[in-house]
Design an enzyme around this catalytic site. Structure first.
Site: not given
Length: 246
Positions: A31, A212, A216
């Protein structure tokens, strides 16, 4: 004579067309690299910014990275096979995993250090069999500081496994782990928030309660990380640097 002239023209035309075919840089990863869905924005994978650094008529970036994938699940779900089937001679594959491989608490994706190493070796072998070029990347860091403001790494032995495999198999290494660590440290505990997906309640419709996220990236962080990869491409002289925009 007319037939021979037509045949010669055809060969020349094919040669010109062949010379114009762009190199594809495939991205295999998780990701932190992957393209995001609209409902996840402004979360951004650093791989999304890589194309902007290249001349598009010479290099096309194919981002096959997927959220939540480890080396093991990338293989099991045939995502790796999808790259190999498309790969042509002279292409590149950028390989960056680690965030999910190391997650022991997530048994659906965890990959032991020994298996992680073997999977990286498989990736290298498969790419080279297609006469293409594997490039290994260490995982980018998470934003993690202790109460005293000291940076804390979370990746354990996994980045060193990538470095060792790259050295043993003579594969170019882009050390995103060390490069991203330097950047996060430079920004500091508070300043580094802007690099990651950090939003206050009500700031974005996709995250009405705020978020938060220290793994990422924000668009700003993703673009900076892509720039770090490009720095290494220039320094390593792996054949792609001549296609970078000045």
């Amino acid at each position: 004579m007319r037939y021979l002239s037509a045949l010669l023209f055809l060969f020349l035309l094919l040669g010109i067309a062949g010379g114009q075919a762009p190199i594809t840089v495939y991205l295999a990863g998780d990701s932190t690299m992957a393209e995001k869905l609209p409902e996840k924005r402004p979360e951004t994978g650093w791989g999304e910014f890589l194309q902007k650094f290249f001349n598009e008529d010479k290099v096309k970036v194919g981002n096959h990275a997927k959220n939540g994938r480890s080396t093991r699940t990338f293989i099991e779900e045939k995502l790796w096979q999808g790259i190999i089937e498309k790969l042509k001679e002279g292409d590149y594959v950028f390989i960056q995993f680690g965030h999910n491989d190391e997650s022991k608490e997530k048994v659906d994706r965890y990959t032991s250090p020994a298996d992680y190493r073997q999977n990286l070796i498989r990736f290298i072998t498969d790419v080279r069999e297609k006469k293409a070029f594997p490039i290994l990347l260490t995982p980018v860091v998470r934003r993690h500081f202790d109460k005293a403001g000291n940076f804390q790494d979370t990746h354990g032995e996994y980045p060193d496994i990538v470095r060792a495999v790259a050295a043993e198999y003579h594969v170019p290494l882009i050390d995103m782990h060390r490069k991203s660590e330097r950047v996060v440290k430079q920004y500091g505990p508070e300043g580094s928030r802007k690099l990651f997906l950090q939003l206050r309640p009500g700031e974005n419709l996709n995250y009405p309660h705020g978020i938060e996220d220290n793994t990422h990236f924000s668009p700003t962080g993703a673009e900076i990380m892509a720039g770090l990869a490009v720095e290494e491409i220039r320094e390593l002289h792996i054949g792609l640097d001549k296609y970078l925009k000045q």
